[in-house]
Design a protein around this motif. Structure first.
Motif, mmCIF file in Angstrom:
data_model
loop_
_atom_site.group_PDB
_atom_site.id
_atom_site.type_symbol
_atom_site.label_atom_id
_atom_site.label_comp_id
_atom_site.label_asym_id
_atom_site.label_seq_id
_atom_site.Cartn_x
_atom_site.Cartn_y
_atom_site.Cartn_z
ATOM 1 N N LEU A 20 -22.157 124.496 -43.057
ATOM 2 C CA LEU A 20 -22.018 125.799 -43.724
ATOM 3 C C LEU A 20 -20.655 125.913 -44.396
ATOM 4 N N GLY A 21 -19.634 125.356 -43.771
ATOM 5 C CA GLY A 21 -18.308 125.367 -44.389
ATOM 6 C C GLY A 21 -18.284 124.567 -45.681
ATOM 7 N N THR A 22 -18.938 123.405 -45.656
ATOM 8 C CA THR A 22 -19.041 122.592 -46.869
ATOM 9 C C THR A 22 -19.733 123.381 -47.985
ATOM 10 N N ALA A 23 -20.880 123.971 -47.652
ATOM 11 C CA ALA A 23 -21.681 124.676 -48.657
ATOM 12 C C ALA A 23 -20.962 125.920 -49.180
ATOM 13 N N VAL A 24 -20.318 126.652 -48.276
ATOM 14 C CA VAL A 24 -19.603 127.870 -48.682
ATOM 15 C C VAL A 24 -18.431 127.513 -49.601
ATOM 16 N N GLY A 25 -17.658 126.496 -49.223
ATOM 17 C CA GLY A 25 -16.537 126.084 -50.062
ATOM 18 C C GLY A 25 -17.016 125.646 -51.443
ATOM 19 N N PHE A 54 -24.450 127.568 -62.537
ATOM 20 C CA PHE A 54 -25.034 127.815 -61.226
ATOM 21 C C PHE A 54 -25.248 129.306 -60.977
ATOM 22 N N ALA A 55 -26.229 129.589 -60.113
ATOM 23 C CA ALA A 55 -26.440 130.962 -59.650
ATOM 24 C C ALA A 55 -25.343 131.316 -58.652
ATOM 25 N N PRO A 56 -25.014 132.600 -58.494
ATOM 26 C CA PRO A 56 -24.070 132.992 -57.450
ATOM 27 C C PRO A 56 -24.545 132.486 -56.079
ATOM 28 N N GLY A 57 -23.654 131.798 -55.383
ATOM 29 C CA GLY A 57 -23.994 131.261 -54.066
ATOM 30 C C GLY A 57 -24.643 129.890 -54.094
ATOM 31 N N GLU A 58 -24.921 129.379 -55.277
ATOM 32 C CA GLU A 58 -25.582 128.070 -55.365
ATOM 33 C C GLU A 58 -24.563 126.952 -55.197
ATOM 34 N N TRP A 59 -24.898 125.999 -54.335
ATOM 35 C CA TRP A 59 -23.997 124.862 -54.171
ATOM 36 C C TRP A 59 -24.234 123.822 -55.256
ATOM 37 N N THR A 60 -23.345 122.860 -55.354
ATOM 38 C CA THR A 60 -23.364 121.896 -56.449
ATOM 39 C C THR A 60 -23.598 120.488 -55.890
ATOM 40 N N ASP A 61 -23.204 119.500 -56.645
ATOM 41 C CA ASP A 61 -23.474 118.102 -56.252
ATOM 42 C C ASP A 61 -22.854 117.735 -54.903
ATOM 43 N N SER A 290 -21.126 137.239 -45.466
ATOM 44 C CA SER A 290 -21.709 137.465 -46.797
ATOM 45 C C SER A 290 -21.784 136.155 -47.579
ATOM 46 N N TRP A 291 -20.807 135.289 -47.366
ATOM 47 C CA TRP A 291 -20.830 133.987 -48.030
ATOM 48 C C TRP A 291 -21.895 133.080 -47.409
ATOM 49 N N ARG A 292 -21.957 133.085 -46.086
ATOM 50 C CA ARG A 292 -22.959 132.250 -45.403
ATOM 51 C C ARG A 292 -24.367 132.618 -45.842
ATOM 52 N N ALA A 293 -24.603 133.935 -45.992
ATOM 53 C CA ALA A 293 -25.960 134.406 -46.307
ATOM 54 C C ALA A 293 -26.375 134.046 -47.727
ATOM 55 N N LEU A 294 -25.394 133.861 -48.602
ATOM 56 C CA LEU A 294 -25.702 133.686 -50.025
ATOM 57 C C LEU A 294 -25.909 132.217 -50.424
ATOM 58 N N VAL A 295 -25.408 131.280 -49.621
ATOM 59 C CA VAL A 295 -25.427 129.890 -50.090
ATOM 60 C C VAL A 295 -26.844 129.302 -50.083
ATOM 61 N N HIS A 296 -27.107 128.537 -51.117
ATOM 62 C CA HIS A 296 -28.405 127.875 -51.288
ATOM 63 C C HIS A 296 -28.232 126.798 -52.347
ATOM 64 N N GLY A 297 -29.236 125.918 -52.440
ATOM 65 C CA GLY A 297 -29.148 124.918 -53.503
ATOM 66 C C GLY A 297 -30.131 123.782 -53.346
ATOM 67 N N HIS A 298 -29.975 122.805 -54.211
ATOM 68 C CA HIS A 298 -30.857 121.639 -54.247
ATOM 69 C C HIS A 298 -30.841 120.935 -52.906
ATOM 70 N N PRO A 299 -31.998 120.561 -52.360
ATOM 71 C CA PRO A 299 -33.359 120.684 -52.903
ATOM 72 C C PRO A 299 -34.129 121.887 -52.367
ATOM 73 N N GLY A 300 -33.756 123.087 -52.788
ATOM 74 C CA GLY A 300 -34.481 124.287 -52.387
ATOM 75 C C GLY A 300 -34.205 124.727 -50.962
ATOM 76 N N LEU A 301 -32.962 124.641 -50.539
ATOM 77 C CA LEU A 301 -32.591 124.963 -49.160
ATOM 78 C C LEU A 301 -31.589 126.115 -49.119
ATOM 79 N N THR A 302 -31.527 126.747 -47.948
ATOM 80 C CA THR A 302 -30.504 127.756 -47.680
ATOM 81 C C THR A 302 -29.448 127.167 -46.745
#
Ligand SMILES: [Mg+2]
Length: 316
Positions: A20-25, A54-61, A290-302
């Motif tokens: 979650l820390g990786t994704a939030v950062g 990216f969408a708000p909260g969307e993680w990247t590569d 609020s950050w934890r709840a918003l993160v999501h990204g490829h491949p379709g995960l939260t």
């Protein structure tokens, strides 16, 4: 050497915190990558945008590649094994072939040359070596940004964690400094998950003598700071220094991620690197909800999906 441990509630929170820390950062830094948006005095927010739209909260590569490692670890695989590395490579290659908006130049060159019909680890390692020989360098930050899940697969064995970190790095980055950085950071994350302690030098002994001296001096520099000194940070060495400098100069995960992003340049990657260790030290619950709840990204995960995979990676 194997070190048995009990997965109590505090460790479980730190296991979840790693991913979650990786994704939030990553998602927090995405909007500010290479100056794509100004950072206001209120600090970073999950604004989306950035280089990949990216969408708000969307993680990247960064987090997507970490997921590829995590997803294989969650099957109970030993990440030192060739079959596990083949499975990681297959996920990397499939993602790269899907045309992601933000794949790193070096990573795209390496994975693009791996035969799609036989995406083996051996082919990826050979391709990474060829790119290194052709360009004369391969020390980008792109393997460090995805190393955090390696720690989860090998919490019970620091030697295994170090070897797995190096082997996963070699799938795309031939440069030994990229591997050294992954070993250092993975062992720091492993130690933090087990103890709650932030000991970035815990992995120095796993490096060769000359590399140990090099990294000890680089960590000293990072602690002297200020964090802004570590820009640009596309090089794996500067990226690790930027992440560690931001963590060392602050006292909470939110402050550290803000400091990491305020450095500028490759903001999502520096914050993703920092986030992996911050989550390991402080646990998922210490990350703003609020950050934890918003993160999501490829491949379709939260973010919760990543956290579930993290627990499975530890349980084996
Ligand atoms: Mg990125």
């Amino acid at each position: 050497m194997r070190v048995p441990f009990v997965l109590d509630a505090a460790r479980l929170d730190r296991v979840r915190g790693v991913v979650l820390g990786t994704a939030v950062g990553d998602a927090l830094g995405a909007g500010y990558e290479f100056g794509s948006a100004p950072l206001g005095p209120e600090g970073p927010e999950m604004i989306g945008g950035g280089l990949g739209g990216f969408a708000p909260g969307e993680w990247t590569d960064d987090t997507t590649m970490a997921w590829a490692v995590l997803d294989v670890a969650a099957t109970g695989a030993d990440l030192r094994d060739e079959a596990a590395l083949d499975a990681v490579t297959a996920r990397f290659v499939a993602w790269a072939a899907s045309g992601p908006p933000d794949i790193g130049i070096q990573t795209r060159a390496v994975l693009g040359a791996v035969p799609a019909g036989a995406p083996t680890a051996a082919a990826a390692v050979a391709s990474a070596r060829a790119v290194h020989e052709r360009t004369g360098r391969s020390g980008g930050n792109g393997s460090l940004m995805r190393t955090a899940p390696v720690a989860l697969a090998h919490l019970d064995d620091p030697g295994a964690a170090a070897l797995a970190a190096r082997r996963v790095s070699l799938l795309t980055h031939h440069d030994p400094q990229a591997g050294d950085a992954c070993v250092l950071w993975t062992l720091a994350i492993r130690h933090a998950v087990l103890t709650g302690e932030q000991v970035v030098r815990i992995g120095l002994d796993a490096l060769a003598a000359d590399a140990r001296a090099f990294w000890a001096a680089r960590l000293d520099e990072a602690e002297q700071g200020p964090p802004a000194r570590f820009r640009p940070n596309g090089w794996v060495v500067t990226a690790l220094q930027a992440a560690w400098s931001a963590i060392h100069a602050t006292t909470s995960p939110a402050e550290a991620l803000a400091a990491a992003i305020a450095i500028g340049d490759d903001t999502d990657t520096v914050a993703a690197i920092a986030g992996g260790l911050l989550g390991a030290v402080h646990g998922a619950e210490a990350l703003p909800s609020s950050w934890r709840a918003l993160v999501h990204g490829h491949p379709g995960l939260t973010g919760e999906d990543l956290a579930d995979l993290a627990v499975r990676a530890v349980a084996g």
